[in-house]
Design a protein around this motif. Structure first.
Motif, PDB file in Angstrom:
ATOM      1  N   ARG A 323       0.893  -1.229  -0.118  1.00 26.37           N
ATOM      2  CA  ARG A 323       0.168   0.001   0.161  1.00 26.37           C
ATOM      3  C   ARG A 323       0.882   1.198   0.195  1.00 26.37           C
ATOM      4  N   GLU A 329      -4.615  -1.648  -2.497  1.00 28.78           N
ATOM      5  CA  GLU A 329      -5.339  -0.650  -1.951  1.00 28.78           C
ATOM      6  C   GLU A 329      -6.554  -1.247  -0.943  1.00 28.78           C
ATOM      7  N   PHE A 330      -6.522  -0.979   0.319  1.00 27.39           N
ATOM      8  CA  PHE A 330      -7.494  -1.781   1.218  1.00 27.39           C
ATOM      9  C   PHE A 330      -7.579  -0.745   2.438  1.00 27.39           C
ATOM     10  N   THR A 331      -8.723  -0.979   3.213  1.00 30.72           N
ATOM     11  CA  THR A 331      -9.061  -0.084   4.386  1.00 30.72           C
ATOM     12  C   THR A 331      -8.650  -0.861   5.737  1.00 30.72           C
ATOM     13  N   ASP A 366     -15.508   2.975   1.402  1.00 29.63           N
ATOM     14  CA  ASP A 366     -15.750   2.951  -0.112  1.00 29.63           C
ATOM     15  C   ASP A 366     -16.162   1.469  -0.123  1.00 29.63           C
ATOM     16  N   VAL A 369     -13.677  -0.980  -1.914  1.00 29.02           N
ATOM     17  CA  VAL A 369     -12.421  -1.229  -1.287  1.00 29.02           C
ATOM     18  C   VAL A 369     -12.311  -2.305  -0.249  1.00 29.02           C
TER      19      VAL A 369
END
Length: 415
Positions: A323, A329-331, A366, A369
């Motif tokens: 990232r 991409e990740f939360t 999102d 994501v």
């Protein structure tokens, strides 16, 4: 409840003259006297758990003159226990808790008969409740609390229950065979286990050491009241202590009609209670220490997902690096409480305190994501992951939580 309904039955033999001075402060109490002291000597009490709550309970019950004390615990003393489990010393680390507790009780109150049960309480070992007048539940897991509730109910035994977590504590009395239509038990307070098996201990979220003594002392007082018939026990009431705010509050607890009907049928089949005694008023709010989230709102089958495979600490380390390099991409979602996050957290995370356990509120995420959820060890994260997956998110849980991440870091530092 009145003095005439003491659960220990007849008062037993009178206190020996040479012991009179030991009990002098108790027998002088209004409504107590030698009869109540005799009931204590005749009483048999089983204490489940010899830890933070069980330690002060067994000390005070032994000092109060309870004739027989049984102790159930299959754990050994750990150094981390010494902050709150006041029966133990550093020299006891590694020794079985039940055996050490028995030694301390015998040394302080030689006249007390101590029965050691160094086993885990399960359906297979529950027969050890037979022959006791009262159960004191100082266990630290929902599974054991439900087991104690069900096995005590099957025998018509009252249960003194306590719980501590962080800065909060609770105490109540449950008795499925209570007189005067006052039957209530642990399942009336917690009808079902929390979402996704949320069951984190003080090892995960911490606990204020002296709080264990405060709650354990109240539990011992409730046991003495039940055994002697003196005073009004916390039957149908839950007392909650906020040690941080220095406040106490009381909530009423009554049996829901459907549970009353269930217990009536069970009582009739066991023939130890009059079914009419189980009819009580509908349930009222009781404010438990650990609350469950409301059921998730319905979603279309096409929107809902299954929670993905757990993400290991090593995998997360690689993902964090990716990232930073802009190729992933990740939360990263932390569902622990704010003070836990302030103490230690993972880089670039987003906070959602209590999500899935005590609230449905969360920050905007999102849906395109992926989300990796973490807590201290895992159970709270799984509850949040279930909720998010039901809303259609691509979600996974950090295996081992923050503790697992820290263990990885510690191992790396030693290399």
């Amino acid at each position: 409840m009145s003095a005439a309904r003491a659960v220990a039955g007849p008062e037993g033999s009178a206190t020996a003259p040479e012991d009179d001075v030991r009990w002098s402060r108790s027998v002088r109490l209004p409504g107590f006297g030698l009869d109540a002291q005799g009931r204590l000597r005749a009483a048999r009490v089983l204490v489940v758990g010899a830890g933070g709550l069980g330690a002060p309970v067994v000390q005070y019950l032994a000092a109060s003159g309870v004739g027989t004390l049984g102790m159930v615990d299959d754990d050994v003393v750990d150094r981390s226990n010494l902050q709150r489990q006041v029966l133990f010393s550093p020299n006891d680390v590694g020794r079985p808790k039940a055996h050490v507790a028995a030694e301390r009780v015998r040394a302080a109150a030689p006249e007390v008969e101590v029965v050691v049960h160094p086993v885990r309480l399960t359906a297979e070992t529950a027969s050890l409740l037979d022959g006791y007048d009262l159960v004191v539940d100082g266990s630290d897991s929902f599974d054991t609390c439900y087991l104690v509730a069900d096995e005590a109910a099957a025998r018509g035994l009252p249960v003194v229950w306590g719980s501590v977590s962080r800065f909060d504590g609770q105490v109540s009395v449950f008795w499925d065979a209570a007189p005067d239509g006052r039957s209530v038990d642990y399942r009336d307070l917690h009808p079902a286990p929390p979402a996704s098996g949320w069951d984190e201990s003080c090892a995960d979220v911490g606990v204020l050491g002296p709080l264990c003594g405060t709650v354990g002392g109240v539990m011992a007082s409730e046991a003495v009241k039940l055994l002697t018939g003196v005073g009004e026990p916390l039957l149908g009431r839950v007392v909650t202590l906020d040690a941080l705010g220095g406040s106490w509050r009381e909530s009423r607890l009554r049996r829901a009609p459907h549970r009353a009907a269930e217990r009536e049928r069970a009582a009739a089949s066991r023939q130890w209670a009059d079914p009419e005694e189980s009819r009580v008023e509908p349930s009222a709010s009781a404010g438990p220490v650990v609350t469950t989230a409301s059921p998730a709102a319905p979603v279309a089958a096409s929107e809902a997902r299954a929670v993905g495979p757990d993400v290991s600490a090593d995998d997360l380390a690689e993902l964090l690096t990716a990232r930073e390099e802009g190729v992933a991409e990740f939360t990263l979602l932390d569902v622990r409480e704010p003070d836990e996050h302030d103490f230690a957290h993972l880089p670039g995370d987003v906070t959602a305190p209590g999500l899935g356990v005590r609230t449905r509120q969360r920050p905007e995420l999102d849906p395109a994501v992926p989300v990796i959820v973490y807590c201290a060890r895992g159970p709270r994260a799984r509850a949040a992951a279930d909720l998010l997956a039901g809303e259609g998110f691509d979600v996974a849980v950090l295996d081992g939580g923050m503790l697992g991440w820290q263990l990885r870091a510690d191992a790396a530092a030693r290399r």
